[in-house]
Design an enzyme around this catalytic site. Structure first.
Site, PDB file in Angstrom:
ATOM      1  CB  SER A   1      -0.904   0.002   1.231  1.00 44.34           C
ATOM      2  OG  SER A   1      -1.580   1.240   1.358  1.00 44.34           O
TER       3      SER A   1
ATOM      4  CB  THR B   1      -6.793   2.187  -5.135  1.00 32.33           C
ATOM      5  OG1 THR B   1      -6.026   1.039  -4.766  1.00 32.33           O
ATOM      6  CG2 THR B   1      -8.126   2.147  -4.406  1.00 32.33           C
TER       7      THR B   1
END
Length: 394
Positions: free
Chosen positions: A112, A161
Site C-alpha cells: 500500500s 486504486t
C-alpha cells in the site's frame, strides 16, 4: 505466539479472535470495521452462502495443483496479499512480515502507498513478486517519485486504486479515538488510555518502534514523508481519474491493474486505457456502504472483460472454499486482505504464515472433495448459483 501452535487455531476466525485480544480496540476496529452501517462489509461475507458446490463423485485426486498465472506471473497459490494500509500499527514488522510470508508461500504481496516501511526494504524482504499500489497522495510529483523508486526496487506490477476520492465514513474509528491515539496531544488520548494500557505488549512494541510512523513512500518535495494523520485530507485532493492513467504510463512500463471496479462500463474503460487486469473490489466495505458484494458482481465484470483483460477479486474471503467459488465464477485469482491482516495483528509474520497455511489447506481439501485436481480445472460447472444470478453468470 504459542497460541498459534494450538490445534484450536484452525480457521481465519480463530486468528481474528487472537488479534482482537492482542491489539487495542482502536487498532482492531480499524482493521475489522467497514463504512457507515457496514452493510457492504457484512454482505461481502454473507454472499458466499448463496453459492453451492457441485462435486464430482468417485474421483481420486492424489495431488492438487494450486498454481495460477496473473499478468505473466506464475504463483504457487491462487491468492495474492492485498494492500493493507497502516499495517505497522498492527505489528511493528508490518509490511515486511507480510511480504516475507507471501514470498515464502510462492505468491505476491501488494504494498500500500499508506505504508510506513520503505518500499525498498519491503521488496528486499520478499523472495517473490511485489506489486505497488498507488494513491496520488502528496500530488503528482510525490507519486512520480514513488513510482521511480518502485521501478528501481523491482516491483513488477502497479495497482491503481480508483474507489477512494475521499475516505469512507468508518464510524468505529472516531468512536474509538483512532485519530487521538495517533496524534501528538497527550491530553486528547486520556479518554482512550484504559483500553490502550490494557494491551501492554502491543503498547511496548508500538513505543519501541518509535510511535506513530510517517509514510515513507509518500515523499513530498521540500517537505519529506507525509504524516499519517494527513492522509484523510490529502485523499480528497488526490482523486485518480481515467486521464491520470496516461501520464502514469510514462513512469510505469509494466502491467497496470485497476482496483475498485464494480460495474461493466468501468471494466470496459479499463480495457480502453490499456489495463492488464482489474480487481473487482468495494474496498472491503470500507468506502461506499450499500455497494454490491464483489462476488455478486464478479460474473458481470468477467463478461464485460470478454477475455481482453484478467479479472481478480477481493472482499469477504475467509476460507479456501470462498476462493474456489470466486474462481469458478471467473476470477483468475483473489486478493486476501483481512484474512492475512488478522494473522499479522495476532502474531506478526508467524500469524501471516498461519493464515496462508490455513487457506492453502482449505484449498487442497476443497479441490479433493470437488474431484478437481487443479485450480486451472475449475469452471462454472463446479458451482450452483441462485436463479437470480443466472443472467450474470452466462
Amino acid at each position: 505466539m504459542a497460541s498459534l501452535k494450538s490445534s484450536r487455531v484452525v480457521n481465519i476466525e480463530d486468528l481474528r479472535g487472537i488479534a482482537r485480544r492482542r491489539v487495542p480496540k482502536s487498532v482492531f476496529d480499524y482493521l475489522d470495521g467497514g463504512a457507515e452501517s457496514e452493510l457492504t462489509l457484512d454482505e461481502n461475507c454473507r454472499v458466499y452462502r448463496d453459492i453451492t458446490f457441485r462435486p464430482r463423485g468417485a474421483v481420486a485426486v492424489p495431488e492438487c495443483d494450486l498454481s495460477t498465472t496473473v499478468v505473466g506471473h506464475t504463483f504457487a497459490r491462487p491468492f495474492i496479499l492485498a494492500p493493507v494500509g497502516y499495517s505497522r500499527l498492527m505489528h511493528p514488522d508490518g509490511e515486511l512480515a507480510a511480504a516475507s510470508a507471501a514470498g515464502e508461500a510462492g505468491t505476491a504481496y501488494i504494498l500500500s502507498t499508506i505504508s510506513a516501511h520503505k518500499l525498498e526494504k519491503v521488496k528486499a524482504a520478499s523472495k517473490g513478486a511485489c506489486w505497488y499500489q498507488l494513491y496520488l497522495l502528496g500530488g503528482r510529483a510525490a507519486a512520480e517519485g514513488s513510482l521511480e523508486r518502485a521501478r528501481k526496487a523491482g516491483y513488477s506490477a502497479l495497482v491503481i486504486t480508483v474507489d477512494t476520492p475521499v475516505a469512507g465514513m468508518r464510524e468505529r474509528d472516531p468512536r474509538n479515538g483512532m485519530k487521538e491515539m495517533l496524534g501528538s496531544s497527550p491530553f486528547s488520548k486520556i479518554p482512550f488510555l484504559p483500553n490502550i494500557l490494557a494491551h501492554p505488549g502491543w503498547l511496548t512494541s508500538f513505543l519501541l518502534d518509535g510511535g506513530t510512523p510517517k509514510l515513507e513512500n509518500i515523499v513530498i518535495p521540500g517537505k519529506g514523508p507525509m504524516e499519517l494523520l494527513d492522509v484523510g485530507s490529502a485523499l480528497s485532493e488526490s482523486t485518480v481519474t481515467w486521464a491520470d492513467l496516461k501520464w502514469i504510463r510514462e513512469y510505469w512500463q509494466g502491467p497496470i491493474i485497476v482496483k475498485g471496479i464494480l460495474i461493466a462500463d468501468d471494466a470496459r474503460r479499463a480495457i480502453d486505457e490499456g489495463a492488464a487486469a482489474v480487481v473487482v473490489s468495494n474496498h472491503g466495505g470500507r468506502q461506499l456502504d450499500s455497494s454490491p458484494a464483489t462476488l455478486r458482481v464478479l460474473p458481470e465484470i468477467v463478461a464485460a472483460a470478454n477475455g481482453q483483460l484478467e479479472v481478480l477479486m477481493d472482499g469477504g474471503i475467509r476460507r479456501g472454499s470462498d476462493i474456489i467459488k470466486a474462481i469458478c465464477l471467473g476470477a483468475r485469482a483473489v486478493l486476501i486482505g483481512r484474512g492475512y491482516a488478522y494473522g499479522l495483528a495476532a502474531a506478526g509474520k508467524a500469524g501471516v504464515v498461519k493464515a496462508l497455511d490455513i487457506l492453502t489447506a482449505d484449498l487442497e481439501r476443497t479441490l479433493r472433495l470437488l474431484g478437481c485436481p487443479s485450480i486451472s480445472g475449475l469452471d462454472r460447472t463446479y458451482v450452483g448459483v441462485p436463479h437470480a444470478w443466472e443472467c450474470r453468470c452466462k
